[in-house]
Design an enzyme around this catalytic site. Structure first.
Site, PDB file in Angstrom:
ATOM      1  N   GLY A 180       0.773  -1.237   0.000  1.00 44.97           N
ATOM      2  CA  GLY A 180       0.000   0.000   0.000  1.00 44.97           C
ATOM      3  C   GLY A 180       0.802   1.284   0.000  1.00 44.97           C
ATOM      4  N   TRP A 215       2.559   2.837  -2.377  1.00 41.36           N
ATOM      5  CA  TRP A 215       2.319   3.719  -3.522  1.00 41.36           C
ATOM      6  C   TRP A 215       0.960   4.406  -3.388  1.00 41.36           C
ATOM      7  CZ3 TRP A 215       4.312   2.528  -9.058  1.00 41.36           C
ATOM      8  CH2 TRP A 215       5.699   2.293  -9.016  1.00 41.36           C
ATOM      9  N   ASP A 245      -4.986  -5.749  -5.547  1.00 43.49           N
ATOM     10  CA  ASP A 245      -3.948  -6.757  -5.331  1.00 43.49           C
ATOM     11  C   ASP A 245      -4.624  -8.030  -4.830  1.00 43.49           C
ATOM     12  OD1 ASP A 245      -1.500  -8.207  -4.251  1.00 43.49           O
ATOM     13  OD2 ASP A 245      -0.599  -6.320  -4.882  1.00 43.49           O
ATOM     14  N   ASP A 286      -6.818 -10.582  -8.191  1.00 43.33           N
ATOM     15  CA  ASP A 286      -5.660 -10.728  -9.066  1.00 43.33           C
ATOM     16  C   ASP A 286      -5.928  -9.936 -10.342  1.00 43.33           C
ATOM     17  OD1 ASP A 286      -3.649 -11.525 -10.810  1.00 43.33           O
ATOM     18  OD2 ASP A 286      -3.669 -13.613 -10.149  1.00 43.33           O
ATOM     19  N   ASP A 334       3.357  -1.467  -9.817  1.00 39.51           N
ATOM     20  CA  ASP A 334       4.595  -1.982  -9.228  1.00 39.51           C
ATOM     21  C   ASP A 334       4.542  -3.508  -9.217  1.00 39.51           C
ATOM     22  OD1 ASP A 334       7.129  -1.500  -8.178  1.00 39.51           O
ATOM     23  OD2 ASP A 334       6.449  -1.561  -6.108  1.00 39.51           O
ATOM     24  N   LYS A 393       6.759  -0.988 -13.429  1.00 36.40           N
ATOM     25  CA  LYS A 393       8.054  -1.593 -13.124  1.00 36.40           C
ATOM     26  C   LYS A 393       8.523  -2.444 -14.308  1.00 36.40           C
ATOM     27  CE  LYS A 393       8.985  -3.432  -9.055  1.00 36.40           C
ATOM     28  NZ  LYS A 393       8.925  -4.365  -7.909  1.00 36.40           N
TER      29      LYS A 393
END
Length: 242
Positions: free
Chosen positions: A85, A87, A108, A124, A149, A189
């Site tokens: 959490g 970000w 998430d 997911d 990320d 990322k």
């Protein structure tokens, strides 16, 4: 002959001397010991704890925002792979998100404690119905920033790990193109090996500027970096071959 250390005249200890060393405990793997030692000696871990962030990763998006001006008050933000959490915390503070008017949505498959001003979905993102859930949670608003990320657990096989992270970037980018407002930004990322040519070409078609960043808080020995795409042009039709 007494040594300087005994007399207390040896001067300031070096950073190496001041590092915390962790002994390998029974049943603990060497890799786990090294990870623990690195965490205990990481200044960003200490800063995250003192400043109330859930992970050191919070400083990565914070540094990227400070340099590249990703967030403004009132913006809507989507955080893909949000756990734990950090970000979302940075984004919520930067855009002025509140419990009464949440402007940040995170997703998430891991459990997360609530974050004031953030709508959190346990799901997911790679599942087919995840994008629709996010769009519904956004309440009809487009996004100004989509950030990711996300990363798969590594297999140790470099080519396989590269393909897996590229797949995550691709589905994150596809989602960003669906929901971003004109002028919006996408952050994701990546790992050493860069971004696949086709994906980068696609992003350049949809965004005014696209570049790679390695924020100062990203560990020097890590292969990770971040792809930043700014100035979303709106959904562009695929190029057709003549």
């Amino acid at each position: 002959m007494a040594n300087n250390k005994a007399l207390g005249t040896g001067g300031r200890k070096s950073d190496k001397d001041l590092k915390i060393r962790v002994k390998t405990a029974k049943g603990r793997k060497v890799a786990s010991t090294k990870w623990l030692e690195r965490q205990l000696n990481d200044p960003y871990v200490a800063r995250a704890r003192s400043e109330g962030y859930r992970s050191r990763a919070a400083f990565k998006i914070k540094e990227m925002d400070e340099k590249h001006k990703l967030f403004k008050k009132g913006m809507h933000v989507v955080d893909l792979g949000a756990a734990p959490g950090g970000w979302s915390q940075v984004a919520a503070a930067a855009v002025g998100s509140t419990v009464e008017k949440p402007l940040v949505v995170g997703i998430d498959y891991l459990d997360m404690d609530t974050i004031p001003g953030v709508i959190l979905l346990k799901k997911d993102f790679t599942e087919d119905d995840a994008p629709a859930m996010l769009i519904d949670a956004m309440g009809g608003h487009g996004a100004d920033v989509v950030m990711s990320d996300m990363a798969w657990p590594t297999t140790g096989h470099r080519a396989t790990d590269h393909l897996r992270i590229v797949h995550l970037i691709e589905i994150a980018a596809d989602f960003a193109i669906q929901v971003l407002k004109p002028g919006g930004s996408f952050v994701a990322k990546v790992f050493q090996g860069g971004t696949e040519h086709e994906l980068l070409h696609m992003l350049k078609r949809h965004f005014s500027t696209t570049f790679h960043v390695k924020p100062p808080s990203s560990r020097k020995d890590s292969a990770e970096a971040y792809l930043v795409a700014k100035g979303f042009k709106g959904r562009q039709e695929p190029e057709t071959e003549l």
